[in-house]
Scaffold this motif. Sequence first.
Motif, PDB file in Angstrom:
ATOM      1  N   HIS A 181       1.000  -1.330   0.032  1.00 46.78           N
ATOM      2  CA  HIS A 181       0.021   0.097   0.066  1.00 46.78           C
ATOM      3  C   HIS A 181       1.062   1.224  -0.065  1.00 46.78           C
ATOM      4  O   HIS A 181       1.981   1.331   0.641  1.00 46.78           O
ATOM      5  N   PHE A 182       0.374   2.384  -0.712  1.00 47.89           N
ATOM      6  CA  PHE A 182       1.277   3.472  -0.741  1.00 47.89           C
ATOM      7  C   PHE A 182       0.359   4.701  -0.679  1.00 47.89           C
ATOM      8  O   PHE A 182      -0.839   4.497  -1.027  1.00 47.89           O
ATOM      9  N   SER A 183       0.813   6.125  -0.490  1.00 46.24           N
ATOM     10  CA  SER A 183       0.077   7.266  -0.591  1.00 46.24           C
ATOM     11  C   SER A 183       1.058   8.272  -0.937  1.00 46.24           C
ATOM     12  O   SER A 183       2.356   8.277  -0.575  1.00 46.24           O
ATOM     13  N   LEU A 184       0.743   9.097  -1.676  1.00 44.12           N
ATOM     14  CA  LEU A 184       1.511  10.248  -1.997  1.00 44.12           C
ATOM     15  C   LEU A 184       0.932  11.589  -1.824  1.00 44.12           C
ATOM     16  O   LEU A 184      -0.202  11.699  -1.754  1.00 44.12           O
TER      17      LEU A 184
ATOM     18  N   ALA B 222       6.005  10.584   0.305  1.00 42.24           N
ATOM     19  CA  ALA B 222       5.547   9.306  -0.235  1.00 42.24           C
ATOM     20  C   ALA B 222       5.352   8.176   0.952  1.00 42.24           C
ATOM     21  O   ALA B 222       6.383   8.560   2.153  1.00 42.24           O
ATOM     22  N   VAL B 223       4.467   7.225   1.146  1.00 39.55           N
ATOM     23  CA  VAL B 223       4.768   6.520   2.313  1.00 39.55           C
ATOM     24  C   VAL B 223       4.161   5.151   1.702  1.00 39.55           C
ATOM     25  O   VAL B 223       3.458   4.685   0.750  1.00 39.55           O
ATOM     26  N   LEU B 224       5.164   4.182   2.438  1.00 39.24           N
ATOM     27  CA  LEU B 224       4.769   2.573   2.172  1.00 39.24           C
ATOM     28  C   LEU B 224       4.284   1.702   3.352  1.00 39.24           C
ATOM     29  O   LEU B 224       5.059   2.192   4.267  1.00 39.24           O
ATOM     30  N   ALA B 225       3.408   1.091   3.184  1.00 40.09           N
ATOM     31  CA  ALA B 225       3.044   0.116   4.472  1.00 40.09           C
ATOM     32  C   ALA B 225       2.371  -1.156   3.898  1.00 40.09           C
ATOM     33  O   ALA B 225       2.206  -1.400   2.555  1.00 40.09           O
TER      34      ALA B 225
ATOM     35  N   GLY C  79      -2.131   6.539   4.358  1.00 37.81           N
ATOM     36  CA  GLY C  79      -2.446   7.748   3.847  1.00 37.81           C
ATOM     37  C   GLY C  79      -1.433   8.765   4.315  1.00 37.81           C
ATOM     38  O   GLY C  79      -1.134   8.665   5.490  1.00 37.81           O
ATOM     39  N   VAL C  80      -0.822   9.611   3.531  1.00 35.50           N
ATOM     40  CA  VAL C  80      -0.090  10.802   3.837  1.00 35.50           C
ATOM     41  C   VAL C  80      -0.375  11.903   3.312  1.00 35.50           C
ATOM     42  O   VAL C  80      -1.145  12.116   2.238  1.00 35.50           O
ATOM     43  N   ASP C  81      -0.330  13.105   4.044  1.00 33.11           N
ATOM     44  CA  ASP C  81      -0.542  14.446   3.458  1.00 33.11           C
ATOM     45  C   ASP C  81       0.793  15.362   4.060  1.00 33.11           C
ATOM     46  O   ASP C  81       1.221  15.196   5.027  1.00 33.11           O
TER      47      ASP C  81
END
Length: 198
Positions: free
Chosen positions: A85-88, A97-100, A105-107
Amino acid sequence: MPIQVWLARMERPLTEQEYGDMMAILPDARRERLEKLPKEKHQEVLCAYLLLRMALWEQRGWRDLPRIEVDELGKPFFPDYPDTHFSLSHTAGAAAAVLADTPVGVDIERVRPVSVRAMERIAGVRTEAAFFRSWVRREARVKRTGSGIVTMMRTEAPLNRGEFYYEVDAFHGYAAGVAAGQPEPPQPVHRLMLDQLL
C-alpha cells in the motif's frame, strides 16, 4: 514491515533534463493526466513519484514503478501487488510518499495564510500552524480510506478502532502526517533535498 515516510523539499526548479528523466518514470496514465495541468504544477507531482520509486527500491528492491490503477473512490493502488500500500502527497515546494503493508495515507502542506474565519469554521482553531496540522490529519485519514474530501470538510470524527495517526516532523514551514492501520509510528522518516532525490 514498518511504515517508512519519504519527504522531499524542492529548493530549486527542475532542469529540462531532470524534468524529462522524471516524466519518463511515470506510469502512462499518470503522465497523461499530468500533461493536462499547467507545467508549473508538475515538479511536486514528479518528485512524489520519484520518492515512491526510491521507497520501493529501498524497501522492496523494485527497480521500476509497477502498474498503478485507481479504485472507484479514486484511491491509487498496485493491482499486481495488493499487499503493498502507498500514498503520495505534494504541496508548493515539497512532496511526500509512504509505504506500508496495510492501507495508509499521507499528507504534506505548506503552512500559508488562511483567514481566521475559515480556520475557525473548518477546524475550530485560530493559527495557521494548528489549522494545517488539522488539515493534514484529516486529509491523511481520507487518503487511507479513500472516503473523499467531502467527508473531510464536514467534520473530523474521532479515530476508529484500529486507526492510528502520526504527525511527521517535516521541513520548516510545513505540516505533515500519516494515517495508518499499524500501531507503530513511521520509522524512519527520510528527509531529502531535491539534489539528494535526483
